[in-house]
Enzyme design. Structure first.
Site, PDB file in Angstrom:
ATOM      1  N   HIS A 186      47.206  48.323  38.147  1.00 29.69           N
ATOM      2  CA  HIS A 186      46.229  47.489  39.631  1.00 29.69           C
ATOM      3  C   HIS A 186      46.202  47.268  40.821  1.00 29.69           C
ATOM      4  O   HIS A 186      46.571  46.981  41.706  1.00 29.69           O
ATOM      5  CB  HIS A 186      47.881  45.973  39.818  1.00 29.69           C
ATOM      6  CG  HIS A 186      46.970  44.373  39.209  1.00 29.69           C
ATOM      7  ND1 HIS A 186      47.424  43.314  38.675  1.00 29.69           N
ATOM      8  CD2 HIS A 186      45.459  44.143  40.382  1.00 29.69           C
ATOM      9  CE1 HIS A 186      46.434  42.695  39.000  1.00 29.69           C
ATOM     10  NE2 HIS A 186      45.900  42.453  40.128  1.00 29.69           N
TER      11      HIS A 186
ATOM     12  N   ALA B 284      42.563  48.640  41.739  1.00 29.08           N
ATOM     13  CA  ALA B 284      41.324  48.638  41.961  1.00 29.08           C
ATOM     14  C   ALA B 284      41.099  48.123  43.613  1.00 29.08           C
ATOM     15  O   ALA B 284      40.389  48.585  43.865  1.00 29.08           O
ATOM     16  CB  ALA B 284      40.706  47.940  41.220  1.00 29.08           C
TER      17      ALA B 284
ATOM     18  N   ASP C 193      43.043  48.833  34.675  1.00 30.92           N
ATOM     19  CA  ASP C 193      43.197  48.100  35.896  1.00 30.92           C
ATOM     20  C   ASP C 193      44.146  47.036  36.092  1.00 30.92           C
ATOM     21  O   ASP C 193      45.128  47.513  36.783  1.00 30.92           O
ATOM     22  CB  ASP C 193      42.427  47.933  37.481  1.00 30.92           C
ATOM     23  CG  ASP C 193      43.180  48.451  38.569  1.00 30.92           C
ATOM     24  OD1 ASP C 193      43.635  48.750  38.949  1.00 30.92           O
ATOM     25  OD2 ASP C 193      42.855  46.899  39.091  1.00 30.92           O
TER      26      ASP C 193
ATOM     27  N   GLU D  20      51.724  42.812  32.530  1.00 29.69           N
ATOM     28  CA  GLU D  20      52.428  43.681  33.477  1.00 29.69           C
ATOM     29  C   GLU D  20      54.122  43.841  34.067  1.00 29.69           C
ATOM     30  O   GLU D  20      53.802  42.121  33.880  1.00 29.69           O
ATOM     31  CB  GLU D  20      51.481  43.282  35.005  1.00 29.69           C
ATOM     32  CG  GLU D  20      49.788  43.499  34.118  1.00 29.69           C
ATOM     33  CD  GLU D  20      48.893  43.350  35.660  1.00 29.69           C
ATOM     34  OE1 GLU D  20      49.031  43.265  37.097  1.00 29.69           O
ATOM     35  OE2 GLU D  20      48.325  43.365  36.164  1.00 29.69           O
TER      36      GLU D  20
ATOM     37  N   ASP E 196      27.586  34.444  32.252  1.00 34.61           N
ATOM     38  CA  ASP E 196      27.974  33.816  33.595  1.00 34.61           C
ATOM     39  C   ASP E 196      27.677  32.405  33.543  1.00 34.61           C
ATOM     40  O   ASP E 196      26.551  32.072  33.771  1.00 34.61           O
ATOM     41  CB  ASP E 196      28.099  34.230  35.052  1.00 34.61           C
ATOM     42  CG  ASP E 196      28.874  34.076  35.756  1.00 34.61           C
ATOM     43  OD1 ASP E 196      29.151  32.299  35.474  1.00 34.61           O
ATOM     44  OD2 ASP E 196      29.637  34.757  36.609  1.00 34.61           O
TER      45      ASP E 196
ATOM     46  N   ALA F  43      39.157  43.305  36.653  1.00 28.81           N
ATOM     47  CA  ALA F  43      39.763  41.421  36.178  1.00 28.81           C
ATOM     48  C   ALA F  43      41.657  40.872  36.414  1.00 28.81           C
ATOM     49  O   ALA F  43      41.904  41.173  36.737  1.00 28.81           O
ATOM     50  CB  ALA F  43      38.996  40.401  35.484  1.00 28.81           C
ATOM     51  N   ARG F  44      41.366  40.901  35.236  1.00 29.97           N
ATOM     52  CA  ARG F  44      43.477  39.959  35.091  1.00 29.97           C
ATOM     53  C   ARG F  44      43.614  40.703  33.370  1.00 29.97           C
ATOM     54  O   ARG F  44      42.578  40.287  32.286  1.00 29.97           O
ATOM     55  CB  ARG F  44      43.382  38.407  34.531  1.00 29.97           C
ATOM     56  CG  ARG F  44      43.332  38.363  36.744  1.00 29.97           C
ATOM     57  CD  ARG F  44      44.380  38.039  37.127  1.00 29.97           C
ATOM     58  NE  ARG F  44      44.360  38.063  38.443  1.00 29.97           N
ATOM     59  CZ  ARG F  44      44.264  38.790  39.532  1.00 29.97           C
ATOM     60  NH1 ARG F  44      43.598  40.042  39.331  1.00 29.97           N
ATOM     61  NH2 ARG F  44      44.904  37.934  40.206  1.00 29.97           N
TER      62      ARG F  44
END
Length: 334
Positions: free
Chosen positions: A294, A296, A269, A274, A184, A244-245
């Site tokens: 999606h 989670a 997820d 999408e 990160d 996440a995305r």
């Protein structure tokens, strides 16, 4: 102006039909108790918002995009609220240029997403999807064996992003014996040290991790962060998890890597495009892929928490104050 202050402010939920069978009782109670008005709309796009919500003081959205044109069409606008963590639906730069706060909720579903990611890690590591299918087909021990199953203590979990969700997941994983590394670029070294986690570069993480779990926001820099080139840097048989995305992973490249075995399994997820609404999607026939829609973030507790936080944020915006969860706070300060 006096007339407006007497009648209160107008708060619009632009795509209220997203939450099926929810009556917005929490938002109504909180917003109306503050002297303001809640209006539920079912907009499908920006034009709908401009046509139906021109007098909005606050716009709240789940998926409908809110761009600069929408903001300009609402002259009373005091703030924008995104139901959820990500802010992809809102043009942040346009909002900041107009001095409009954008609020999201990074703190409402931390244990849910971390639990979901860890559930996928464990299920794939233990071949549960394949074993379930084998038993249902009457194969018992004679079906496909899946990937080699290894002790947690022999595995390295790499966390791409080390925010609140990743740190929660880190706690779960370390308790099970996983060695955890994390990347990160926005966190100080002390944050990693506090969790006794090895801080690494992105390249080091891809090279060292047996399991990679994605927990970074969707930005121009993270779009297709995982692609054929970065997958080539990873260990053979790596497991990839994404809660996440979707567009952080290049879907076409991941599918090829799953077919070749370079990536042993994936828990998704979110997906790049999408939603998946047909049974012939490549993922649908892959035994080494776990999919969820999606979801989670979801639990009884997180849902109630989200609606309470959204209502209180709207009230704060109506009062002219800056909410604690203002995403573009630094930009507004400039």
């Amino acid at each position: 102006m006096l007339e407006r202050s007497i009648r209160g402010m107008k708060v619009y939920v632009v795509d209220s039909d997203f939450f099926v069978d929810y009556d917005y009782a929490i938002e109504k109670q909180v917003i109306e108790a503050s002297g303001n008005e809640l209006i539920l709309e079912t907009c499908k796009n920006e034009q709908d918002v401009m046509d139906r919500c021109k007098d909005a003081d606050v716009l709240m959205t789940v998926l409908v995009k809110l761009n600069g044109t929408v903001m300009d069409a609402c002259p009373n606008l005091k703030g924008l609220v995104r139901y959820g963590i990500g802010v992809d639906a809102i043009d942040i730069a346009a909002a900041s240029q107009r001095g409009i706060p954008v609020c999201n909720f990074t703190d409402y579903c931390i244990p849910e997403v971390a639990t979901h990611a860890f559930s996928m890690i464990l299920a794939l590591s233990r071949n549960l999807p394949i074993f379930t299918r084998n038993v249902r087909q009457g194969l018992w021990t004679h079906g496909p064996k899946g990937i080699p199953m290894r002790r947690a203590s022999s595995r390295t979990l790499g966390l791409v992003g080390f925010g609140s969700i990743a740190r929660e997941l880190c706690g779960y994983a370390k308790a099970m014996g996983y060695h955890v590394i994390a990347y990160d670029p926005f966190l100080p070294a002390e944050r990693f040290a506090q969790m006794e986690v090895q801080q690494v570069t992105k390249e080091e993480l891809f090279a060292q991790a047996d399991i990679i779990s994605v927990h970074t926001p969707m930005t121009p820099d993270t779009f297709h962060m995982i692609n054929k080139d970065t997958i080539a840097q990873m260990k053979d048989g790596v497991i990839i998890i994404n809660t996440a995305r979707g567009p952080i992973i290049c879907e076409a490249d991941l599918i090829e890597a799953l077919k070749s075995g370079k990536v042993a399994a994936a828990g998704l997820d979110v997906v790049e495009f999408e939603t998946i609404t047909t049974s012939d999607h490549p993922y649908a026939s892959m035994d080494n892929v776990i999919l969820s829609p999606h979801a989670a973030y979801d639990s009884v507790e997180s849902t109630l928490d989200l609606h309470r936080k959204a209502a209180n944020t709207a009230v704060t915006l109506c009062s002219g104050e800056l909410p604690y969860n203002t995403f573009n706070k630094k930009d507004l300060a400039h």
